[in-house]
Motif scaffolding. Structure first.
Motif, PDB file in Angstrom:
ATOM      1  N   GLU A  80       0.333 -11.734 -32.579  1.00  0.00           N
ATOM      2  CA  GLU A  80       0.218 -11.008 -33.836  1.00  0.00           C
ATOM      3  C   GLU A  80       1.438 -10.347 -34.126  1.00  0.00           C
ATOM      4  OE1 GLU A  80      -1.123  -6.659 -31.823  1.00  0.00           O
ATOM      5  OE2 GLU A  80      -2.708  -8.084 -32.173  1.00  0.00           O
ATOM      6  N   GLY A  81       2.718 -10.815 -33.589  1.00  0.00           N
ATOM      7  CA  GLY A  81       3.807 -10.370 -34.205  1.00  0.00           C
ATOM      8  C   GLY A  81       4.731  -9.290 -33.464  1.00  0.00           C
ATOM      9  N   ARG A  82       4.330  -8.896 -32.244  1.00  0.00           N
ATOM     10  CA  ARG A  82       4.596  -7.936 -31.791  1.00  0.00           C
ATOM     11  C   ARG A  82       5.797  -8.183 -30.630  1.00  0.00           C
ATOM     12  NH1 ARG A  82      -0.113  -3.653 -30.157  1.00  0.00           N
ATOM     13  NH2 ARG A  82       1.591  -2.132 -29.997  1.00  0.00           N
ATOM     14  N   ASP A  83       6.637  -7.508 -30.496  1.00  0.00           N
ATOM     15  CA  ASP A  83       7.653  -7.762 -29.234  1.00  0.00           C
ATOM     16  C   ASP A  83       7.184  -7.033 -28.130  1.00  0.00           C
ATOM     17  OD1 ASP A  83       9.282  -9.325 -30.956  1.00  0.00           O
ATOM     18  OD2 ASP A  83      10.544  -7.596 -31.489  1.00  0.00           O
ATOM     19  N   ILE A  84       7.582  -7.088 -27.008  1.00  0.00           N
ATOM     20  CA  ILE A  84       7.212  -6.748 -25.565  1.00  0.00           C
ATOM     21  C   ILE A  84       8.246  -6.252 -25.001  1.00  0.00           C
ATOM     22  CG2 ILE A  84       6.123  -7.177 -23.511  1.00  0.00           C
ATOM     23  CD1 ILE A  84       4.052  -9.140 -25.024  1.00  0.00           C
ATOM     24  N   VAL A  85       8.047  -5.011 -24.240  1.00  0.00           N
ATOM     25  CA  VAL A  85       8.949  -4.393 -23.360  1.00  0.00           C
ATOM     26  C   VAL A  85       7.963  -4.222 -21.983  1.00  0.00           C
ATOM     27  CG1 VAL A  85      10.375  -2.594 -22.555  1.00  0.00           C
ATOM     28  CG2 VAL A  85      10.694  -3.450 -24.905  1.00  0.00           C
ATOM     29  N   TYR A  86       8.583  -4.784 -20.768  1.00  0.00           N
ATOM     30  CA  TYR A  86       7.658  -4.803 -19.710  1.00  0.00           C
ATOM     31  C   TYR A  86       8.561  -4.144 -18.674  1.00  0.00           C
ATOM     32  CZ  TYR A  86       5.807  -5.834 -15.129  1.00  0.00           C
ATOM     33  OH  TYR A  86       5.381  -5.994 -13.770  1.00  0.00           O
ATOM     34  N   ILE A  87       8.098  -2.952 -17.991  1.00  0.00           N
ATOM     35  CA  ILE A  87       8.699  -2.215 -16.980  1.00  0.00           C
ATOM     36  C   ILE A  87       8.047  -2.586 -15.652  1.00  0.00           C
ATOM     37  CG2 ILE A  87       9.722  -0.077 -16.371  1.00  0.00           C
ATOM     38  CD1 ILE A  87       9.352   0.684 -19.319  1.00  0.00           C
ATOM     39  N   SER A  88       8.788  -3.220 -14.775  1.00  0.00           N
ATOM     40  CA  SER A  88       8.287  -3.730 -13.730  1.00  0.00           C
ATOM     41  C   SER A  88       8.378  -2.723 -12.351  1.00  0.00           C
ATOM     42  CB  SER A  88       8.922  -5.196 -13.271  1.00  0.00           C
ATOM     43  OG  SER A  88      10.168  -4.911 -12.563  1.00  0.00           O
ATOM     44  N   LEU A  89       7.684  -3.229 -11.345  1.00  0.00           N
ATOM     45  CA  LEU A  89       7.722  -2.591  -9.923  1.00  0.00           C
ATOM     46  C   LEU A  89       9.197  -2.857  -9.352  1.00  0.00           C
ATOM     47  CD1 LEU A  89       6.929  -1.392  -7.109  1.00  0.00           C
ATOM     48  CD2 LEU A  89       5.793  -3.762  -6.865  1.00  0.00           C
ATOM     49  N   SER A  90       9.905  -2.334  -8.797  1.00  0.00           N
ATOM     50  CA  SER A  90      11.124  -2.653  -8.204  1.00  0.00           C
ATOM     51  C   SER A  90      11.205  -3.920  -7.672  1.00  0.00           C
ATOM     52  CB  SER A  90      11.648  -1.917  -7.258  1.00  0.00           C
ATOM     53  OG  SER A  90      12.909  -2.175  -6.610  1.00  0.00           O
ATOM     54  N   SER A  91      12.449  -4.676  -8.010  1.00  0.00           N
ATOM     55  CA  SER A  91      12.607  -6.032  -7.680  1.00  0.00           C
ATOM     56  C   SER A  91      12.808  -6.216  -6.008  1.00  0.00           C
ATOM     57  CB  SER A  91      13.640  -6.603  -8.501  1.00  0.00           C
ATOM     58  OG  SER A  91      14.849  -6.067  -7.959  1.00  0.00           O
ATOM     59  N   GLU A  92      13.320  -4.971  -5.421  1.00  0.00           N
ATOM     60  CA  GLU A  92      13.595  -4.983  -4.102  1.00  0.00           C
ATOM     61  C   GLU A  92      12.314  -4.873  -3.404  1.00  0.00           C
ATOM     62  OE1 GLU A  92      16.307  -4.831  -2.541  1.00  0.00           O
ATOM     63  OE2 GLU A  92      17.731  -4.705  -4.358  1.00  0.00           O
ATOM     64  N   LEU A  93      10.968  -4.731  -3.870  1.00  0.00           N
ATOM     65  CA  LEU A  93       9.991  -4.554  -3.480  1.00  0.00           C
ATOM     66  C   LEU A  93       8.703  -5.657  -3.593  1.00  0.00           C
ATOM     67  CD1 LEU A  93       9.165  -0.819  -4.139  1.00  0.00           C
ATOM     68  CD2 LEU A  93      10.296  -1.841  -1.986  1.00  0.00           C
ATOM     69  N   SER A  94       9.097  -6.403  -4.490  1.00  0.00           N
ATOM     70  CA  SER A  94       8.033  -7.406  -4.994  1.00  0.00           C
ATOM     71  C   SER A  94       8.554  -8.608  -5.823  1.00  0.00           C
ATOM     72  CB  SER A  94       7.177  -6.704  -5.846  1.00  0.00           C
ATOM     73  OG  SER A  94       6.133  -7.612  -6.368  1.00  0.00           O
ATOM     74  N   SER A  95       8.095  -9.699  -6.000  1.00  0.00           N
ATOM     75  CA  SER A  95       8.515 -10.760  -6.865  1.00  0.00           C
ATOM     76  C   SER A  95       7.957 -10.444  -8.304  1.00  0.00           C
ATOM     77  CB  SER A  95       8.182 -12.081  -6.358  1.00  0.00           C
ATOM     78  OG  SER A  95       6.822 -12.233  -6.276  1.00  0.00           O
ATOM     79  N   THR A  96       7.500  -9.454  -8.425  1.00  0.00           N
ATOM     80  CA  THR A  96       6.854  -9.041  -9.833  1.00  0.00           C
ATOM     81  C   THR A  96       7.684  -9.023 -10.947  1.00  0.00           C
ATOM     82  OG1 THR A  96       5.101  -7.564  -8.839  1.00  0.00           O
ATOM     83  CG2 THR A  96       5.462  -7.386 -11.162  1.00  0.00           C
ATOM     84  N   TYR A  97       8.942  -8.572 -10.700  1.00  0.00           N
ATOM     85  CA  TYR A  97       9.995  -8.645 -11.734  1.00  0.00           C
ATOM     86  C   TYR A  97      10.462 -10.161 -11.993  1.00  0.00           C
ATOM     87  CZ  TYR A  97      14.784  -8.270 -13.567  1.00  0.00           C
ATOM     88  OH  TYR A  97      15.919  -8.427 -14.498  1.00  0.00           O
ATOM     89  N   GLN A  98      10.689 -10.777 -11.169  1.00  0.00           N
ATOM     90  CA  GLN A  98      11.202 -12.329 -11.029  1.00  0.00           C
ATOM     91  C   GLN A  98      10.118 -13.104 -11.814  1.00  0.00           C
ATOM     92  OE1 GLN A  98      14.239 -13.192 -10.580  1.00  0.00           O
ATOM     93  NE2 GLN A  98      13.658 -15.316 -11.525  1.00  0.00           N
ATOM     94  N   ASN A  99       8.832 -12.822 -11.425  1.00  0.00           N
ATOM     95  CA  ASN A  99       7.723 -13.499 -12.259  1.00  0.00           C
ATOM     96  C   ASN A  99       7.595 -13.594 -13.585  1.00  0.00           C
ATOM     97  OD1 ASN A  99       7.501 -14.922  -9.774  1.00  0.00           O
ATOM     98  ND2 ASN A  99       5.411 -13.822  -9.251  1.00  0.00           N
ATOM     99  N   ALA A 100       7.935 -12.056 -14.040  1.00  0.00           N
ATOM    100  CA  ALA A 100       7.726 -11.515 -15.340  1.00  0.00           C
ATOM    101  C   ALA A 100       8.887 -12.206 -16.209  1.00  0.00           C
ATOM    102  CB  ALA A 100       7.906 -10.112 -15.718  1.00  0.00           C
ATOM    103  N   LEU A 101       9.917 -12.648 -15.590  1.00  0.00           N
ATOM    104  CA  LEU A 101      11.307 -13.165 -16.203  1.00  0.00           C
ATOM    105  C   LEU A 101      10.956 -14.611 -16.429  1.00  0.00           C
ATOM    106  CD1 LEU A 101      14.389 -11.835 -14.139  1.00  0.00           C
ATOM    107  CD2 LEU A 101      13.678 -11.081 -16.555  1.00  0.00           C
ATOM    108  N   ILE A 102      10.269 -15.223 -15.612  1.00  0.00           N
ATOM    109  CA  ILE A 102       9.923 -16.740 -15.771  1.00  0.00           C
ATOM    110  C   ILE A 102       8.892 -16.855 -16.882  1.00  0.00           C
ATOM    111  CG2 ILE A 102       8.477 -18.425 -14.347  1.00  0.00           C
ATOM    112  CD1 ILE A 102       9.801 -17.528 -11.717  1.00  0.00           C
ATOM    113  N   ALA A 103       7.860 -15.923 -17.102  1.00  0.00           N
ATOM    114  CA  ALA A 103       6.720 -15.863 -18.067  1.00  0.00           C
ATOM    115  C   ALA A 103       7.787 -15.688 -19.370  1.00  0.00           C
ATOM    116  CB  ALA A 103       6.004 -14.787 -17.749  1.00  0.00           C
ATOM    117  N   GLY A 104       8.609 -14.881 -19.421  1.00  0.00           N
ATOM    118  CA  GLY A 104       9.399 -14.489 -20.752  1.00  0.00           C
ATOM    119  C   GLY A 104      10.053 -15.754 -21.150  1.00  0.00           C
ATOM    120  N   GLU A 105      10.429 -16.635 -20.420  1.00  0.00           N
ATOM    121  CA  GLU A 105      11.231 -17.820 -20.648  1.00  0.00           C
ATOM    122  C   GLU A 105      10.270 -18.759 -21.622  1.00  0.00           C
ATOM    123  OE1 GLU A 105      12.738 -19.607 -17.319  1.00  0.00           O
ATOM    124  OE2 GLU A 105      14.340 -17.997 -17.177  1.00  0.00           O
TER     125      GLU A 105
END
Length: 283
Positions: A80-105
């Motif tokens: 729908e034309g919107r940009d996204i800013v996602y703020i993740s759980l600390s990368s020291e505690l989870s792979s959530t951040y890394q998985n979001a980066l993969i998705a962003g690609e």
């Protein structure tokens, strides 16, 4: 409607009415008992989590959302034309951040901005609310990410754990530490430092003594605070959290002191009666 959609994950522990009022996207982490997966805050609540721990005698495992979870959540807003800013759980505690980066690609360049909060629970929530305010002012994704990056090293997250039992069951402390803590009635106090849960100090004696020490630590820093927002976040400790909230309202002059319930993922690592105070220092 803002042209930038703010996303967080379920560990941000923001009040549900805030999430709804500010149109914040939430990606749930997973809680697993045996072969049954539950989405944090969607399929399982914190009281239900503790009931299952009581029934099974063991803690669940927790897992990050997959890249495909992020792609499914982000796609409608990008379309729908919107940009996204996602703020993740600390990368020291989870792979959530890394998985979001993969998705962003998987999206056109610049459409998805992923920020590592280096924090947990409402330490993330504070950053999300800063991002929301900036988005509502019409700032771009790049500008919003810059604001979050400026604030995140200023966030102070400290919490009292009532018992080492959950840390022990989760493999985060030894059986001897758990036994000695129980015998000596030692209350561990945890801080988030460099994105990690770090033992800050221990208080021997009643739980109230540890809570008082945490409050005093906060009040000692009141002149350094950004008094816009303070969170008191708890896991099944509403009465004590409310008392701390009232005290901070009286002593700090903060615009808002907000109560927040810890979700399933945070609770599964810290246990019932955990209480934390989270605020940001002045920039």
């Amino acid at each position: 409607m803002s042209q930038v959609k703010i996303f967080a994950d379920s560990t941000c522990d923001l009040p549900h009415d805030w999430i709804k009022a500010h149109d914040i996207g939430i990606i749930p982490l997973y809680v697993t008992f045996g072969d049954q997966n539950y989405r944090d805050g969607v399929d399982l609540t914190t009281p239900e989590l503790y009931a299952k721990v009581e029934q099974t005698g063991s803690l669940p495992k927790t897992a990050a959302p997959s890249p495909s979870d992020f792609i499914a959540a982000f796609t409608p807003f990008v379309e729908e034309g919107r940009d996204i800013v996602y703020i993740s759980l600390s990368s020291e505690l989870s792979s959530t951040y890394q998985n979001a980066l993969i998705a962003g690609e998987e999206f056109p360049e610049g459409r998805i901005t992923v920020v590592d909060s280096r924090n947990l629970t409402t330490g993330i929530g504070l950053l999300v609310m800063k991002a929301v305010a900036a988005a509502e002012q019409g700032k771009s994704a790049r500008e919003i990410a810059g604001i979050v990056e400026t604030v995140k090293p200023l966030v102070e997250t400290e919490f009292v754990i009532d018992s080492l039992e959950y840390l022990y069951k989760g493999g985060r402390c030894s059986g001897m530490q758990n036994l000695m803590s129980s015998l000596l009635k030692i209350r561990p106090v945890i801080k988030v430092i460099d994105g990690k849960m770090t033992p800050a100090y221990k208080v021997r004696g009643k739980r109230e003594k540890a809570l008082e020490q945490m409050v005093n630590n906060t009040l000692d820093k009141k002149d350094e605070m950004d008094n816009d927002l303070i969170f008191v976040t708890h896991s099944m400790a509403a009465e004590d959290a409310e008392a701390i909230k009232r005290l901070l309202e009286q002593k700090t002059g903060a615009r808002e002191v907000a109560l927040s319930d810890a979700g399933c993922v945070i609770s599964s690592h810290c246990g019932a009666k955990t209480i934390g105070i989270i605020y940001s220092k002045k920039a």
